[in-house]
Design a protein around this motif. Structure first.
Motif, PDB file in Angstrom:
ATOM      1  N   GLY A 131       0.825  -1.206   0.000  1.00  0.00           N
ATOM      2  CA  GLY A 131       0.000   0.000   0.000  1.00  0.00           C
ATOM      3  C   GLY A 131       0.856   1.251   0.000  1.00  0.00           C
ATOM      4  O   GLY A 131       2.069   1.183  -0.200  1.00  0.00           O
ATOM      5  N   VAL A 132       0.205   2.390   0.207  1.00  0.00           N
ATOM      6  CA  VAL A 132       0.907   3.671   0.251  1.00  0.00           C
ATOM      7  C   VAL A 132       0.705   4.276   1.639  1.00  0.00           C
ATOM      8  O   VAL A 132      -0.426   4.422   2.090  1.00  0.00           O
ATOM      9  N   VAL A 133       1.794   4.582   2.313  1.00  0.00           N
ATOM     10  CA  VAL A 133       1.728   5.125   3.669  1.00  0.00           C
ATOM     11  C   VAL A 133       2.278   6.557   3.654  1.00  0.00           C
ATOM     12  O   VAL A 133       3.449   6.763   3.357  1.00  0.00           O
ATOM     13  N   PRO A 134       1.421   7.543   3.951  1.00  0.00           N
ATOM     14  CA  PRO A 134       1.914   8.921   4.014  1.00  0.00           C
ATOM     15  C   PRO A 134       2.624   9.168   5.347  1.00  0.00           C
ATOM     16  O   PRO A 134       2.312   8.519   6.345  1.00  0.00           O
ATOM     17  N   PHE A 135       3.578  10.085   5.338  1.00  0.00           N
ATOM     18  CA  PHE A 135       4.203  10.492   6.608  1.00  0.00           C
ATOM     19  C   PHE A 135       4.530  11.976   6.531  1.00  0.00           C
ATOM     20  O   PHE A 135       4.617  12.547   5.440  1.00  0.00           O
ATOM     21  N   TYR A 136       4.679  12.595   7.696  1.00  0.00           N
ATOM     22  CA  TYR A 136       4.976  14.023   7.737  1.00  0.00           C
ATOM     23  C   TYR A 136       5.765  14.349   8.992  1.00  0.00           C
ATOM     24  O   TYR A 136       5.956  13.501   9.864  1.00  0.00           O
ATOM     25  N   CYS A 137       6.224  15.604   9.069  1.00  0.00           N
ATOM     26  CA  CYS A 137       6.972  16.094  10.223  1.00  0.00           C
ATOM     27  C   CYS A 137       6.075  17.073  10.978  1.00  0.00           C
ATOM     28  O   CYS A 137       5.571  18.029  10.380  1.00  0.00           O
ATOM     29  N   VAL A 138       5.864  16.832  12.263  1.00  0.00           N
ATOM     30  CA  VAL A 138       4.908  17.644  13.036  1.00  0.00           C
ATOM     31  C   VAL A 138       5.226  19.147  13.028  1.00  0.00           C
ATOM     32  O   VAL A 138       4.373  19.943  12.637  1.00  0.00           O
ATOM     33  N   PRO A 139       6.426  19.595  13.418  1.00  0.00           N
ATOM     34  CA  PRO A 139       6.639  21.054  13.439  1.00  0.00           C
ATOM     35  C   PRO A 139       6.673  21.694  12.052  1.00  0.00           C
ATOM     36  O   PRO A 139       6.523  22.901  11.929  1.00  0.00           O
ATOM     37  N   HIS A 140       6.865  20.883  11.014  1.00  0.00           N
ATOM     38  CA  HIS A 140       6.962  21.435   9.658  1.00  0.00           C
ATOM     39  C   HIS A 140       5.826  20.951   8.757  1.00  0.00           C
ATOM     40  O   HIS A 140       5.977  20.901   7.542  1.00  0.00           O
ATOM     41  N   GLU A 141       4.688  20.594   9.356  1.00  0.00           N
ATOM     42  CA  GLU A 141       3.630  19.993   8.533  1.00  0.00           C
ATOM     43  C   GLU A 141       3.063  20.965   7.505  1.00  0.00           C
ATOM     44  O   GLU A 141       2.575  20.568   6.465  1.00  0.00           O
ATOM     45  N   PHE A 142       3.115  22.287   7.815  1.00  0.00           N
ATOM     46  CA  PHE A 142       2.534  23.239   6.866  1.00  0.00           C
ATOM     47  C   PHE A 142       3.511  23.690   5.796  1.00  0.00           C
ATOM     48  O   PHE A 142       3.168  24.480   4.929  1.00  0.00           O
ATOM     49  N   VAL A 143       4.748  23.193   5.841  1.00  0.00           N
ATOM     50  CA  VAL A 143       5.730  23.634   4.820  1.00  0.00           C
ATOM     51  C   VAL A 143       5.298  23.229   3.406  1.00  0.00           C
ATOM     52  O   VAL A 143       5.363  24.082   2.506  1.00  0.00           O
ATOM     53  N   PRO A 144       4.838  22.032   3.064  1.00  0.00           N
ATOM     54  CA  PRO A 144       4.716  20.881   3.931  1.00  0.00           C
ATOM     55  C   PRO A 144       5.955  19.998   3.857  1.00  0.00           C
ATOM     56  O   PRO A 144       6.501  19.792   2.777  1.00  0.00           O
ATOM     57  N   MET A 145       6.364  19.503   5.028  1.00  0.00           N
ATOM     58  CA  MET A 145       7.467  18.538   5.070  1.00  0.00           C
ATOM     59  C   MET A 145       6.821  17.171   5.217  1.00  0.00           C
ATOM     60  O   MET A 145       6.355  16.807   6.296  1.00  0.00           O
TER      61      MET A 145
END
Ligand code: CU
Length: 286
Positions: free
Chosen positions: A160-174
């Motif tokens: 499948g496809v699993v998204p991931f992100y960085c909490v303090p930079h989520e709006f960058v978006p990182m």
């Protein structure tokens, strides 16, 4: 991420940064409905918003997040023992898995393989989910990446496809994605033959649509199959598992690790197991 953006970021005024923050939030909320890669990066003004975020702000946002969703580091110890299917570098404001064409990269692994995240600079988290509005955010993995926690590994056990992100930079978006594919199947086809290793050459050869081959094991053990191009670069993995003694059928579908069809040319299928390590030449036709 392109280096030029970082330079632009430093010159933007605080006023513009705050305006960009509002835009970035709107973009992030709007994007929740669209799951799955690849998506174009939102406006790069979002980077400017984060120039205004101090390291203390970032720490606070990470602490607030982990108070809500505890750190979840998964089976890191087990993952550390194995080879990694892919690696992702956490840089100032993005996750980079080696794709120069996109700010939002996709890492590619097969079922049973791990992704290794490496901190290059900054303080980040590796959190599963599209962003903090995702109800599944932080339920599969949720790890700090900082000066004391410089790597994080997670083994993916289903396709499948699993998204991931960085909490303090989520709006960058990182953020990024991990695409997990089934490894090519191995089918038992009978008892042990006269010899170990390849017992039937990859066929058809040349081919535009993949190659089937057979191999045999005198003793049970681990078998690993890899495909290399003519210059010795690893193209993909075709099998990686424990097998009983016997004869088996397997194949390479003619695709690279990322699922894209391999360029026409010469390749080598290398098979390693108990008592054998051999390669067969195949040609991907036009
Ligand atoms: Cu970050």
């Amino acid at each position: 991420m392109k280096r030029a953006l970082l330079r632009v970021r430093r010159t933007v005024s605080l006023t513009r940064a705050l305006a960009a923050a509002a835009t970035a939030s709107a973009v992030a909320v709007a994007s929740v409905a669209f799951a799955g890669p690849p998506r174009p990066a939102p406006g790069h003004d979002a980077h400017a918003a984060h120039a205004a975020m101090s390291e203390d702000d970032m720490r606070r946002s990470i602490e607030a997040w982990f108070a809500k969703r505890p750190e979840l580091r998964g089976d890191e110890a087990a993952a550390m023992l194995g080879a990694f299917g892919d690696t992702v570098d956490a840089r100032s404001f993005d996750f980079d898995s080696g794709d120069p064409t996109s700010d939002i990269d996709t890492a590619h692994v097969f079922v049973g393989e791990a992704v290794l995240w490496r901190r290059q600079v900054g303080i980040h988290t590796v959190t599963n989910g599209e962003d903090s509005n995702d109800p599944n955010a932080g339920t599969m993995f949720n790890a700090n990446l900082n000066a004391t926690s410089t790597t994080f590994a997670f083994t993916f056990t289903s396709p499948g496809v699993v998204p991931f992100y960085c909490v303090p930079h989520e709006f960058v978006p990182m953020k990024g994605y991990v695409r997990v594919r089934e490894s090519v199947s191995v089918t038992p086809v009978g008892p042990f033959a006269k010899r170990v290793g390849f017992v039937a050459a990859p066929a058809p050869n040349p081919s535009r649509s993949g190659f089937s081959f057979r191999f045999a094991l005198r003793d049970a053990g681990h078998v690993r199959g890899d495909v290399f191009d003519a210059s010795g670069r690893a193209v993909t993995m075709v099998l990686d598992r424990e097998l009983e003694a016997g004869s088996f059928a397997s194949s390479w579908d003619g695709r690279r690790r990322d699922g894209v069809a391999a360029e026409p040319g010469v390749y080598f299928i290398r098979l390693r197991g108990p008592g054998f390590d051999e390669s067969r030449r195949v040609v991907v036709g036009r």
